[in-house]
Design an enzyme around this catalytic site. Structure first.
Site, PDB file in Angstrom:
ATOM      1  N   HIS A  61       2.922  -8.411 -10.488  1.00 30.25           N
ATOM      2  CA  HIS A  61       4.292  -8.673 -10.420  1.00 30.25           C
ATOM      3  C   HIS A  61       4.764  -9.648  -9.488  1.00 30.25           C
ATOM      4  O   HIS A  61       4.694  -9.443  -8.174  1.00 30.25           O
ATOM      5  CB  HIS A  61       5.046  -7.162 -10.017  1.00 30.25           C
ATOM      6  CG  HIS A  61       4.838  -6.110 -10.992  1.00 30.25           C
ATOM      7  ND1 HIS A  61       4.770  -4.575 -10.452  1.00 30.25           N
ATOM      8  CD2 HIS A  61       4.643  -5.927 -12.402  1.00 30.25           C
ATOM      9  CE1 HIS A  61       4.369  -3.944 -11.548  1.00 30.25           C
ATOM     10  NE2 HIS A  61       4.500  -4.742 -12.538  1.00 30.25           N
ATOM     11  N   HIS A 115       0.247  -4.227  -4.845  1.00 33.71           N
ATOM     12  CA  HIS A 115       1.645  -4.246  -5.367  1.00 33.71           C
ATOM     13  C   HIS A 115       2.330  -4.230  -4.009  1.00 33.71           C
ATOM     14  O   HIS A 115       1.965  -4.143  -2.827  1.00 33.71           O
ATOM     15  CB  HIS A 115       1.830  -3.123  -6.306  1.00 33.71           C
ATOM     16  CG  HIS A 115       1.337  -3.329  -7.796  1.00 33.71           C
ATOM     17  ND1 HIS A 115       1.937  -3.409  -8.645  1.00 33.71           N
ATOM     18  CD2 HIS A 115       0.029  -3.134  -8.129  1.00 33.71           C
ATOM     19  CE1 HIS A 115       1.284  -3.498  -9.630  1.00 33.71           C
ATOM     20  NE2 HIS A 115       0.061  -3.415  -9.593  1.00 33.71           N
ATOM     21  N   GLU A 149       0.189   0.388  -2.929  1.00 37.90           N
ATOM     22  CA  GLU A 149       1.604  -0.309  -2.399  1.00 37.90           C
ATOM     23  C   GLU A 149       1.508  -0.374  -1.275  1.00 37.90           C
ATOM     24  O   GLU A 149       1.424   0.409  -0.190  1.00 37.90           O
ATOM     25  CB  GLU A 149       2.473   0.771  -2.988  1.00 37.90           C
ATOM     26  CG  GLU A 149       2.510   1.288  -4.441  1.00 37.90           C
ATOM     27  CD  GLU A 149       3.443   0.175  -5.532  1.00 37.90           C
ATOM     28  OE1 GLU A 149       4.042  -0.679  -4.644  1.00 37.90           O
ATOM     29  OE2 GLU A 149       2.875   0.403  -6.654  1.00 37.90           O
ATOM     30  N   GLU A 162       6.361  -9.225  -6.022  1.00 38.57           N
ATOM     31  CA  GLU A 162       5.690  -8.442  -5.163  1.00 38.57           C
ATOM     32  C   GLU A 162       4.752  -9.394  -4.202  1.00 38.57           C
ATOM     33  O   GLU A 162       3.561  -9.415  -4.464  1.00 38.57           O
ATOM     34  CB  GLU A 162       4.989  -7.076  -5.477  1.00 38.57           C
ATOM     35  CG  GLU A 162       5.954  -6.492  -6.256  1.00 38.57           C
ATOM     36  CD  GLU A 162       5.575  -5.280  -7.010  1.00 38.57           C
ATOM     37  OE1 GLU A 162       4.280  -5.182  -6.911  1.00 38.57           O
ATOM     38  OE2 GLU A 162       6.332  -4.517  -7.748  1.00 38.57           O
TER      39      GLU A 162
END
Length: 736
Positions: free
Chosen positions: A362, A500, A593, A365
């Site tokens: 993404h 991410h 994350e 990110e």
């Protein structure tokens, strides 16, 4: 008429074009020359002067003060109301002039402003909940601690949390307050509306006040008029709007005072404060924590050209352990560069496992991208210094770092800037495809075959082929996705992590729920124990995830579960790279994350590096966990490619690479392991995995079956040996 002129004087700063960039004011408002249709005049609070009988009419004459090269010009313009979302001010019976916008209702902001101060830390959580206060709140889930830029609402019905601070409806003078705890130079504010699946709420204008003791307050003034500045805010819930203060203010406290908001809605906002620390020579306040790292690395955000330049510099500094290669191009033609780091770059060494990190799937990110660029610098520097840990890692492992899987999306986000990119801009590739939903769904055919009892005898439990529909010319598969798939097929990866941002948690496969209509459901793989181990290793060595005092990023507190979660039990993701990697290749992959803030400011990169440095290294070292070996032909001692390694009790197999070597990640314990290959007799042996440094050697030598030997002899045109002929005859008799 006096009321109208007084109201005009209050509003004059918002249209003063002598202070800002061409076409805008210092507050980011459109100038009169570019403003064509202002919003309807909202109601104002009792504290505001009345605008007279013109309020509420469809046509008004407003005098606008324009400064051009020290010459004051008074113009009379006709202001027409037009259909648009109505705006509500603080409850009142009087009125004041509206915030000026463009005809489309959007604010005229410079494409990229360059504030001189970094964010105070509302989004990154450096500002704690007890530093936030408000005049009132509709509920705990809409309290001041929820007034953080880009905070997300809960997704489930009746969720306690929503994405914003919201004042009570009857609050006539709402405010949101931030305590910086030290003397601070405030220079700007960024605001958003409310993130919610139930409501639309946003503030359209606000004032700003400052204090040193939270009792005596002064306001931000417009330089030309000396009146309180009214700042334009949002025209939708998600787009961040930046306002730089006319004059930076030094204070401890800052307040945002909403003046108008969407009619029928509530005074709701999310914010970030731009602020620089101020020296405290008298030592009256606690020392400000310094965000830093002892490593001498390039701590800044790198666009495509800067990234390529940095990778080239690392390669030139460490040519013997690095190699740069490209696995393909993005939709806009940008190369997907990979940095390979090993003592023998460019070749697969027998028995040496292949690992990878992938970032930037993404594009918005951005932290993962910068961490991988920092990691390659760090490994190079430490190898040259002779650090034993790094030296062993590079001599026993072949590491591949892909810092930007979606370079097109990143360039979009980079142009907006770390604080103004919002939650989603740049997430998708240039075609609008979410790459983490773009891999082939191999879960469904596997589960259907399992339900029919076809696995593993008829349908394999590993290396599932690509579905026919996925390979058709009109299939919606991004070029970035194809590039990564072919990369996976070329190199026998064993371990991977997909970096991410936007949360602090490690999620592991399966990412897709087994029940088709379930939004979330625990869906473990046969290797649940291994995936939980891998996830716990990263989460347990990540400083931010292990901070006992940290608050949840959004609505879920993952620290209650060790900062790890099964992906499908969080939210279902069909076509994820993690699931595809597990079912199509030998590679075990998790999603990390990294931070609540998807695109942290440059000044936070040193601290983020320190938060993740040990975790990045320790995770790579887990490739030694389990068993490894070579499957050879007993007669020729040559390695057997594509031999299948099965472990009793685990319904997922792996295969050997082209040299016959394999790696099977396992947690400590005793296992019965079977090696099989077409044309060979199957061999089973016991292998024990301990807690000590591995991997545990578990080699196999397979003997060809008589049928295979005969097939090879006939293919070579040789005569069949008498002993083989007799064995074949016995087998034929037994069969009959």
């Amino acid at each position: 008429m006096w009321g109208l002129l007084l109201a005009l004087a209050t509003f004059a700063p918002a249209v003063d074009v002598g202070l800002g960039a061409p076409g805008t004011s210092v507050l980011g408002l459109a100038s009169p020359a570019t403003t064509k249709a202002p919003v309807p005049t909202p109601r104002s609070s009792p504290a505001q002067p009345s605008a007279g009988k013109e309020n509420g009419t469809s046509e008004q004459h407003v005098r606008i003060r324009v400064i051009k090269k020290k010459k004051i010009v008074m113009k009379k313009r006709k202001k027409l109301t037009r259909p648009r979302p109505p705006v509500t001010a603080r409850p009142s019976v009087t009125a004041r002039p509206s915030v000026t916008t463009s005809p489309a209702g959007t604010l005229h902001l410079p494409e990229k402003q360059e504030p001189d101060c970094p964010p105070l830390g509302l989004e990154s959580l450096r500002v704690s909940d007890n530093q936030l206060d408000a005049s009132s709140s509709q509920s705990f889930g809409l309290g001041p601690h929820r007034g953080r830029l880009n905070i997300q609402s809960g997704l489930e019905d009746g969720d306690l949390f929503d994405g914003a601070w919201c004042a009570e409806q009857q609050d006539a003078e709402p405010w949101l307050q931030v305590d910086a705890r030290h003397p601070t130079r405030f220079s700007g504010i960024i605001t958003q509306g409310r993130n919610s699946i139930w409501r639309y709420d946003w503030v359209t204008s606000y004032k700003v006040q400052f204090s040193n003791d939270s009792r005596t307050w002064w306001g931000s003034k417009n330089r030309s008029s000396g009146m309180d500045a009214v700042f334009p805010a949002n025209s939708d819930p998600e787009t961040p709007v930046l306002n730089l203060l006319p004059e930076p203010q030094v204070a401890r406290y800052i307040r945002l005072l909403p003046q108008t908001w969407l009619q029928g809605g509530a005074s709701c906002l999310r914010a970030e404060i731009l602020a620089c620390p101020v020296s405290d020579p008298n030592g009256l306040f606690p020392e400000v924590p310094v965000l830093g790292s002892s490593d001498s690395l390039d701590f800044r955000h790198h666009d495509y050209k800067a990234m390529r330049k940095l990778m080239k510099q690392v390669n030139e500094q460490c040519p013997n352990i690095t190699r740069i290669y490209s696995i393909g191009r993005s939709h806009q033609g940008l190369k997907l560069y990979v940095m390979e780091m090993s003592d023998q770059p460019g070749e697969h060494e027998l028995g040496e496992p292949e690992v990878r990190y992938v970032a930037g799937m993404h594009g918005n990110e951005a932290l993962g991208r910068e961490l991988l660029l920092l990691l390659m610098q760090f490994l190079c520097h430490e190898f040259l210094r002779g650090d034993p840990r790094v030296t062993r890692l590079l001599t026993e492992t072949r590491i591949h770092l892909l810092p930007s899987m979606n370079p097109d999306g990143y360039e979009t986000a980079f142009r907006r800037g770390s604080e103004l990119v919002g939650w989603a801009e740049g997430r998708w590739n240039h075609q609008g495809i979410d790459l983490n939903h773009n891999f082939a769904d191999l879960n469904t055919p596997l589960w259907e075959a399992e339900d029919e009892g076809l696995v593993p005898d008829t349908v394999p439990n590993h290396h599932l082929p690509l579905p026919t529909y996925y390979t058709l010319p009109n299939a919606t598969v991004a070029p970035e996705t194809w590039a990564v798939i072919k990369w996976m097929q070329r190199i026998p990866f064993v371990l991977s992590a997909n970096l991410h941002g936007g949360e602090l948690v490690v999620s592991y496969p399966f990412d897709m729920t087994r029940t088709p209509w379930a939004a979330r459901e625990l869906t473990p793989t046969p290797d649940e124990a291994v995936f939980r181990w891998l996830s716990t290793v990263y989460a347990g060595t990540n400083r931010a995830m292990q901070d006992p005092d940290r608050r949840p990023c959004h609505s879920q507190d993952f620290s209650l579960y060790g900062s790890i979660i099964n992906g499908a039990d969080w939210h279902t993701v069909p076509g994820s790279m993690n699931d595809f990697s597990y079912l199509h290749t030998n590679c075990f992959e998790v999603t990390v994350e990294l931070s609540c803030d998807k695109f942290p400011h440059e000044n936070e990169l040193p601290q983020e590096w320190e938060n993740n440095k040990d975790a990045l290294l320790t995770y790579l070292e887990q490739v030694r966990m389990g068993i490894a070996g070579v499957v050879r032909d007993k007669d020729t001692e040559l390695g057997i490619a594509d031999a299948v390694i099965s472990v009793d009790g685990i319904n997922h197999d792996v295969t050997t690479a082209w040299g016959g070597d394999y790696w099977r990640l396992l947690t400590p314990g005793d296992y019965m392991v079977t090696a099989s290959a077409e044309g060979y007799h199957t061999v089973t042996r016991s292998c024990r995995v301990t807690f000590e440094e591995g991997p545990v050697p578990c080699n196999f030598r397979l003997t060809k079956t008589p049928k295979q030997r005969l097939r090879e002899l006939l293919a070579a045109g040789a005569k069949v040996p008498p002993d083989l002929r007799r064995r074949l005859e016995r087998l034929r008799v037994q069969k009959n």
